[in-house]
Scaffold this active site. Structure first.
Site, PDB file in Angstrom:
ATOM      1  N   HIS A 149      -2.650   2.388  -5.746  1.00  0.00           N
ATOM      2  CA  HIS A 149      -3.491   1.211  -5.533  1.00  0.00           C
ATOM      3  C   HIS A 149      -3.696   0.455  -6.846  1.00  0.00           C
ATOM      4  CE1 HIS A 149      -5.447  -0.635  -2.161  1.00  0.00           C
ATOM      5  NE2 HIS A 149      -6.516  -0.906  -2.865  1.00  0.00           N
TER       6      HIS A 149
ATOM      7  N   HIS B  55      -3.426  -9.150   3.256  1.00  0.00           N
ATOM      8  CA  HIS B  55      -4.871  -9.278   3.446  1.00  0.00           C
ATOM      9  C   HIS B  55      -5.156 -10.182   4.638  1.00  0.00           C
ATOM     10  CE1 HIS B  55      -5.833  -8.265  -1.041  1.00  0.00           C
ATOM     11  NE2 HIS B  55      -5.759  -7.195  -0.289  1.00  0.00           N
TER      12      HIS B  55
ATOM     13  N   ARG C 192       0.850  -1.193   0.000  1.00  0.00           N
ATOM     14  CA  ARG C 192       0.000   0.000   0.000  1.00  0.00           C
ATOM     15  C   ARG C 192       0.882   1.238   0.000  1.00  0.00           C
ATOM     16  NH1 ARG C 192      -1.922  -3.646   3.879  1.00  0.00           N
ATOM     17  NH2 ARG C 192      -3.997  -4.509   3.427  1.00  0.00           N
TER      18      ARG C 192
ATOM     19  N   LYS D  48      -1.791  -2.886   8.057  1.00  0.00           N
ATOM     20  CA  LYS D  48      -2.988  -2.527   8.809  1.00  0.00           C
ATOM     21  C   LYS D  48      -3.035  -3.299  10.123  1.00  0.00           C
ATOM     22  CE  LYS D  48      -6.101  -1.169   5.039  1.00  0.00           C
ATOM     23  NZ  LYS D  48      -7.409  -1.432   4.381  1.00  0.00           N
TER      24      LYS D  48
ATOM     25  N   TYR E 217      -8.880 -10.823  -7.254  1.00  0.00           N
ATOM     26  CA  TYR E 217      -7.911 -10.756  -8.331  1.00  0.00           C
ATOM     27  C   TYR E 217      -7.992 -11.966  -9.250  1.00  0.00           C
ATOM     28  CZ  TYR E 217      -6.114  -6.982  -5.518  1.00  0.00           C
ATOM     29  OH  TYR E 217      -6.010  -5.824  -4.803  1.00  0.00           O
TER      30      TYR E 217
ATOM     31  N   ARG F 152      -0.831  -1.738  -7.143  1.00  0.00           N
ATOM     32  CA  ARG F 152      -1.034  -2.872  -6.227  1.00  0.00           C
ATOM     33  C   ARG F 152      -1.960  -3.904  -6.869  1.00  0.00           C
ATOM     34  NH1 ARG F 152      -1.141  -4.364  -0.679  1.00  0.00           N
ATOM     35  NH2 ARG F 152      -3.163  -5.009   0.140  1.00  0.00           N
TER      36      ARG F 152
END
Length: 337
Positions: free
Chosen positions: A283, A309, A189, A213, A318, A286
């Protein structure tokens, strides 16, 4: 609006924000989003005559979402706000502020997930190679200068020292090159890339240590082109831009501070425009990195770990992108399509 809430409700919002920040280790941006949603909820509750947290019930939550829907809120916004309400109610119940978890039964519309737009491999290469393209005095570079930190512009097509340029200005394309290489090579990110320190790069194993995150740390590998870009930046570029406020930051802005994500987005967008590519963001790089990994045969679980993730469902989108690209190629090329 936060200050206009009744004291009991305002205190509940502040306590939940502290819980998210200190206990759940959520980012400032995430905490701000939760607080915004809760202030909206409690403003609606007060209008319905609910001035104490104990009066909050499912009917208030549902009417809040209904009002937002009538004002044109998107399905994704409604889903997010409902999730904020459920998280708050669950916390308030555990903390003894609510006698029951009134948000547990709150339903929300399923957010419509659009397939992310991705660049082809050749387009991604053209974007990442942008800072390495040199121009001669007779060349016609793109008219738009690349926005930089604190408004210092640089031309996306120029890498060498221009006439009268300072060493810092000549170093900017080296910084841009390593930024683009890392974004595409690792799929991190933009906030993660800007948050990297020099010590987070393991040159021997060619991996970077990323803080993602929720404070989750992961190691992400990168390739030889990114290593070359890192070597050039660390040996020739960063020393020319380093300042008193640089600290250990890997990527620097024009005045020597840590590169901020907003500027990084401007850099990516400017190089994409200069290369004649569709509008692209970090993004988007990404998305492209993840799609190209899967198209190349990478395992879905491995891609999930690389991207950071927490849920495999986030990575599975994806696979849908790859299938859609395959279908498009089939429709274009097969005589019986």
């Amino acid at each position: 609006m936060h200050q206009a809430l009744p004291p009991a409700l305002r205190e509940a919002v502040d306590d939940f924000a502290e819980h998210l920040s200190r206990v759940r280790n959520r980012s400032t941006h995430t905490v701000r989003a939760y607080v915004t949603d809760l202030v909206s909820l409690f403003d609606h509750a007060v209008r319905m005559g609910c001035v104490d947290l104990a009066e909050l019930d499912l009917s208030v939550l549902r009417s809040w979402l209904a009002r937002l829907r009538t004002t044109g809120a998107a399905r994704t916004s409604l889903a997010r706000r409902a999730a904020s309400a459920r998280a708050f109610c669950a916390w308030a119940h555990r903390a003894g502020l609510l006698s029951a978890d009134v948000g547990a039964a709150l339903a929300s519309p399923r957010a419509h997930r659009e397939l992310p737009s991705v660049l082809r491999a050749d387009q991604a290469a053209a974007l990442v190679d942008g800072p390495t393209r040199r121009v001669t005095p007779t060349d016609n570079p793109p008219a738009a200068d690349l926005p930089n930190t604190h408004g210092a512009p640089t031309n996306p097509a120029t890498t060498g020292r221009a006439a009268g340029a300072t060493s810092g200005e000549a170093a900017v394309p080296l910084r841009d090159r390593v930024l683009l290489e890392l974004l595409y090579a690792t799929g991190v990110r933009v906030s993660e890339a800007c948050g990297l320190d020099v010590g987070d790069v393991d040159h021997g194993r060619r991996v970077i240590r990323v803080l993602g995150k929720g404070g989750r740390e992961r190691s992400v590998p990168y390739g030889v082109p990114a290593q070359r870009a890192l070597d050039d930046w660390l040996h020739r570029g960063r020393p020319a831009m380093v300042g008193t406020h640089s600290g250990d930051a890997l990527l620097l802005g024009a005045r020597g501070g840590r590169l901020n994500p907003t500027t990084a987005r401007q850099i990516v967008g400017a190089y994409a425009e200069a290369a004649g590519l569709p509008r692209t963001s970090p993004h988007g790089l990404r998305h492209s990195a993840a799609t190209h990994l899967l198209e190349g045969g990478a395992d879905l679980r491995a891609v999930q770990e690389l991207l950071g993730h927490s849920s495999l469902a986030s990575t599975q989108i994806y696979t849908h992108v790859s299938v859609e690209r395959l279908r498009a190629a089939y429709r274009q090329a097969h005589p019986r399509a």
